[in-house]
Design a protein around this motif. Structure first.
Motif, PDB file in Angstrom:
ATOM      1  N   CYS A 100       0.855  -1.179   0.000  1.00 21.58           N
ATOM      2  CA  CYS A 100       0.000   0.000   0.000  1.00 21.58           C
ATOM      3  C   CYS A 100       0.894   1.233   0.000  1.00 21.58           C
ATOM      4  O   CYS A 100       2.026   1.192   0.484  1.00 21.58           O
ATOM      5  CB  CYS A 100      -0.940  -0.002   1.206  1.00 21.58           C
ATOM      6  SG  CYS A 100      -0.106   0.185   2.798  1.00 21.58           S
ATOM      7  N   GLU A 101       0.369   2.316  -0.550  1.00 21.80           N
ATOM      8  CA  GLU A 101       1.158   3.541  -0.638  1.00 21.80           C
ATOM      9  C   GLU A 101       0.858   4.454   0.546  1.00 21.80           C
ATOM     10  O   GLU A 101      -0.297   4.734   0.857  1.00 21.80           O
ATOM     11  CB  GLU A 101       0.867   4.276  -1.938  1.00 21.80           C
ATOM     12  CG  GLU A 101       1.712   5.539  -2.107  1.00 21.80           C
ATOM     13  CD  GLU A 101       1.468   6.238  -3.419  1.00 21.80           C
ATOM     14  OE1 GLU A 101       1.779   7.446  -3.511  1.00 21.80           O
ATOM     15  OE2 GLU A 101       0.960   5.573  -4.352  1.00 21.80           O
ATOM     16  N   PHE A 102       1.915   4.916   1.175  1.00 22.84           N
ATOM     17  CA  PHE A 102       1.787   5.887   2.260  1.00 22.84           C
ATOM     18  C   PHE A 102       2.846   6.961   2.060  1.00 22.84           C
ATOM     19  O   PHE A 102       4.038   6.694   2.121  1.00 22.84           O
ATOM     20  CB  PHE A 102       1.963   5.217   3.623  1.00 22.84           C
ATOM     21  CG  PHE A 102       1.951   6.185   4.776  1.00 22.84           C
ATOM     22  CD1 PHE A 102       0.804   6.890   5.102  1.00 22.84           C
ATOM     23  CD2 PHE A 102       3.099   6.407   5.520  1.00 22.84           C
ATOM     24  CE1 PHE A 102       0.796   7.787   6.164  1.00 22.84           C
ATOM     25  CE2 PHE A 102       3.097   7.297   6.586  1.00 22.84           C
ATOM     26  CZ  PHE A 102       1.944   7.997   6.897  1.00 22.84           C
ATOM     27  N   SER A 103       2.393   8.162   1.760  1.00 27.06           N
ATOM     28  CA  SER A 103       3.285   9.299   1.544  1.00 27.06           C
ATOM     29  C   SER A 103       4.341   9.014   0.485  1.00 27.06           C
ATOM     30  O   SER A 103       5.524   9.309   0.658  1.00 27.06           O
ATOM     31  CB  SER A 103       3.959   9.689   2.856  1.00 27.06           C
ATOM     32  OG  SER A 103       4.731  10.849   2.688  1.00 27.06           O
ATOM     33  N   LEU A 183       4.737  15.129   3.732  1.00 31.07           N
ATOM     34  CA  LEU A 183       3.695  14.332   4.353  1.00 31.07           C
ATOM     35  C   LEU A 183       2.665  15.256   4.959  1.00 31.07           C
ATOM     36  O   LEU A 183       2.997  16.209   5.670  1.00 31.07           O
ATOM     37  CB  LEU A 183       4.291  13.433   5.445  1.00 31.07           C
ATOM     38  CG  LEU A 183       3.336  12.474   6.129  1.00 31.07           C
ATOM     39  CD1 LEU A 183       2.785  11.474   5.129  1.00 31.07           C
ATOM     40  CD2 LEU A 183       4.047  11.747   7.248  1.00 31.07           C
ATOM     41  N   ALA A 204       3.584   5.995  10.078  1.00 32.79           N
ATOM     42  CA  ALA A 204       3.154   4.804   9.339  1.00 32.79           C
ATOM     43  C   ALA A 204       2.442   3.826  10.271  1.00 32.79           C
ATOM     44  O   ALA A 204       1.451   3.185   9.880  1.00 32.79           O
ATOM     45  CB  ALA A 204       4.358   4.130   8.681  1.00 32.79           C
ATOM     46  N   TYR A 207      -0.928   5.088  10.844  1.00 35.18           N
ATOM     47  CA  TYR A 207      -1.694   4.897   9.602  1.00 35.18           C
ATOM     48  C   TYR A 207      -2.252   3.488   9.533  1.00 35.18           C
ATOM     49  O   TYR A 207      -3.413   3.279   9.128  1.00 35.18           O
ATOM     50  CB  TYR A 207      -0.794   5.178   8.397  1.00 35.18           C
ATOM     51  CG  TYR A 207      -1.328   4.624   7.098  1.00 35.18           C
ATOM     52  CD1 TYR A 207      -2.333   5.283   6.394  1.00 35.18           C
ATOM     53  CD2 TYR A 207      -0.834   3.427   6.569  1.00 35.18           C
ATOM     54  CE1 TYR A 207      -2.827   4.771   5.202  1.00 35.18           C
ATOM     55  CE2 TYR A 207      -1.316   2.907   5.388  1.00 35.18           C
ATOM     56  CZ  TYR A 207      -2.315   3.582   4.702  1.00 35.18           C
ATOM     57  OH  TYR A 207      -2.818   3.069   3.533  1.00 35.18           O
ATOM     58  N   PHE A 211      -5.779   1.775   9.025  1.00 40.54           N
ATOM     59  CA  PHE A 211      -5.893   0.821   7.922  1.00 40.54           C
ATOM     60  C   PHE A 211      -6.658  -0.421   8.367  1.00 40.54           C
ATOM     61  O   PHE A 211      -7.434  -1.006   7.598  1.00 40.54           O
ATOM     62  CB  PHE A 211      -4.485   0.456   7.437  1.00 40.54           C
ATOM     63  CG  PHE A 211      -4.450  -0.530   6.307  1.00 40.54           C
ATOM     64  CD1 PHE A 211      -4.556  -0.106   4.992  1.00 40.54           C
ATOM     65  CD2 PHE A 211      -4.287  -1.891   6.560  1.00 40.54           C
ATOM     66  CE1 PHE A 211      -4.514  -1.020   3.947  1.00 40.54           C
ATOM     67  CE2 PHE A 211      -4.246  -2.803   5.525  1.00 40.54           C
ATOM     68  CZ  PHE A 211      -4.364  -2.368   4.209  1.00 40.54           C
TER      69      PHE A 211
END
Length: 478
Positions: A100-103, A183, A204, A207, A211
């Protein structure tokens, strides 16, 4: 040179005979008599173009091939050929891997959901599902999601919910990116955050709590991952149900008794000073001495402020210099050399019984070395760790540990050679109300080396920690 039933006859009555299909034996007359001299070379070297025999000896001209083999061996780091690195880490992913994409960073993670299993769905009541707590696993330095493979399922079954583990930037199969990214913060503003920094790992972690659609999560940190777990708590204590620190690489402070006498002494001094002032009000020499004393204190405080400002400036210059050195080509070469020399040895040393370290374990730990940019990422991580300025505005962690209010479990192996067990014992005294469990005959990796005992310890802790809070406790399956 002519061939005859597996034997090649060379000039000067010399022979090259093949045996076992693997080696080639050269034999030819000795210059001192009828005895023969024999040499054995690898069959992989081409005889027709590489070997020549003249009278009393043989000379092999295939030095180029031998040099190529040596060069290729030098390009292998911890057994991984550095000429065959992949650009996309997803090509090395397992069937149960997720991204998954985070920042701007593609984070590799795995999730085990106990509620999706048929037998768990039958045993967990609907009431429990509404208050169930998820768990997030944070690996240590040089490790990855692979380190949690053995315990993800039993831990998920223990809490009857989801367990997630993810690779922090610079480790595992998470993508390698530029050192600075923008961010978005909670108030809609954006600020630069280094993806290799501790702050990014904390964000993260929070996050992934969202999630998992969890109100709270149990954070399990191993070694350096313990620091991420603790800092995540301080960033959002309302999102953390409990903390489990496994072989925590957090330097534990030496607990000393608070000095109460200082306040009492100050009170006495104040009283004595008042008394002395009342007695010496009319003494001009005493008054003049007091004025000089106050002036000296003022001057010394001004000097200290100047020195402090110079210290901050020099510290900033030092960190810039250190950052430049750490990101140099020399630093990358040093990282590659250290990983090649000590990487596999460190994995074996982390276990109580190194004989139990199988090839699968070695391959699991060295898989990230097959991705391009792994060396630069480790350099960036090291630079971010040593030049972190975000933590300067916070009180030292040693002073904040006593402010942790959620349940805390500390697990250590009695023969941990990397982070000694005495550090875990001292850390347990620094965190009020924390539990300490020491696993016998265990090294730095209790969750890999002693799976059953580790899971049992976690179950016991969760039952004790949440026994008085039925509205928040996870469903612990015994």
């Amino acid at each position: 040179m002519r061939s005859c039933a597996g034997t090649w006859v060379l000039p000067n009555y010399s022979k090259v005979s093949c045996f076992n299909g693997n080696n080639i034996s050269l034999s030819f007359p000795s210059r001192f008599g009828s005895d023969t001299q024999k040499y054995t070379v690898l069959k992989s070297f081409p005889i027709a173009s590489a070997a020549s025999v003249s009278g009393s000896g043989a000379q092999y001209s295939g030095s180029d091939q031998l040099l190529d083999v040596q060069t290729k061996q030098k390009k292998r780091i911890a057994g991984v050929d550095q000429d065959e690195l992949v650009e996309d880490p997803k090509l090395l992913a397992d069937p149960d891997s997720c991204f998954c994409e985070f920042s701007g960073v593609e984070i590799h993670h795995k999730v085990y959901d106990a509620q999706l299993q048929a037998h768990e769905a039958e045993s967990v009541s609907s009431e429990t599902k509404s208050v169930v707590t998820s768990m997030i696993l944070l690996h240590g330095f040089g490790a990855s999601v692979f380190s949690w493979n053995r315990v993800m399922k039993p831990l998920a079954e223990a809490i009857g919910s989801k367990v997630l583990a993810f690779d922090r930037p610079a480790f595992g199969l998470t993508s390698r990116r530029d050192s600075v990214r923008h961010l978005s913060s909670g108030n809609g503003e954006s600020k630069p955050v280094n993806p290799y920094s501790l702050a990014f790992s904390v964000l993260a972690t929070l996050y992934f709590i969202d999630f998992l659609a969890a109100e709270k999560a149990i954070l399990v940190g191993h070694s350096a991952g313990s620091l991420v777990a603790v800092e995540s708590y301080f960033e959002a204590p309302e999102r953390v149900a409990a903390i489990i620190l496994v072989a925590p690489a957090i330097f534990a402070p030496i607990i000393t008794q608070k000095v109460v006498e200082g306040h009492q002494s100050g009170t006495n001094n104040h009283t004595e000073e008042d008394g002395s002032n009342s007695n010496n009000m009319g003494n001009p020499f005493i008054q003049f001495s007091n004025i000089l004393s106050k002036f000296a204190r003022f001057i010394s405080q001004a000097i200290m402020r100047i020195v402090k400002g110079m210290t901050v400036m020099l510290s900033s210059l030092y960190k810039r210099f250190l950052s430049a050195v750490l990101r140099s080509t020399l630093a990358i070469m040093l990282v590659r050399m250290l990983i090649n020399k000590f990487g596999i040895a460190a994995v074996r040393n982390a276990w109580y019984d190194s004989k139990q370290v199988t090839e699968d374990v070695i391959n699991g730990y060295t898989k990230p070395l097959r991705t391009k940019g792994w060396d630069k990422a480790l350099v960036e991580y090291t630079a971010a760790m040593l030049t972190d300025t975000a933590s300067e505005s916070k009180p030292p962690l040693a002073k904040r540990l006593r402010d942790i209010k959620c349940p805390v479990l500390i697990v250590t192996g009695d023969t941990d050679r990397i982070v000694p067990s005495w550090n875990a014992e001292r850390l347990s005294r620094a965190i009020p109300g924390s539990y300490l469990e020491v696993i016998k005959h265990c090294g730095h990796l209790p969750h890999e080396e002693k799976v059953d005992e580790f899971v049992s310890v976690v179950k016991k802790f969760l039952q004790k920690a949440f026994d008085d809070s039925p509205q928040q406790r996870p469903q612990v399956v015994v």
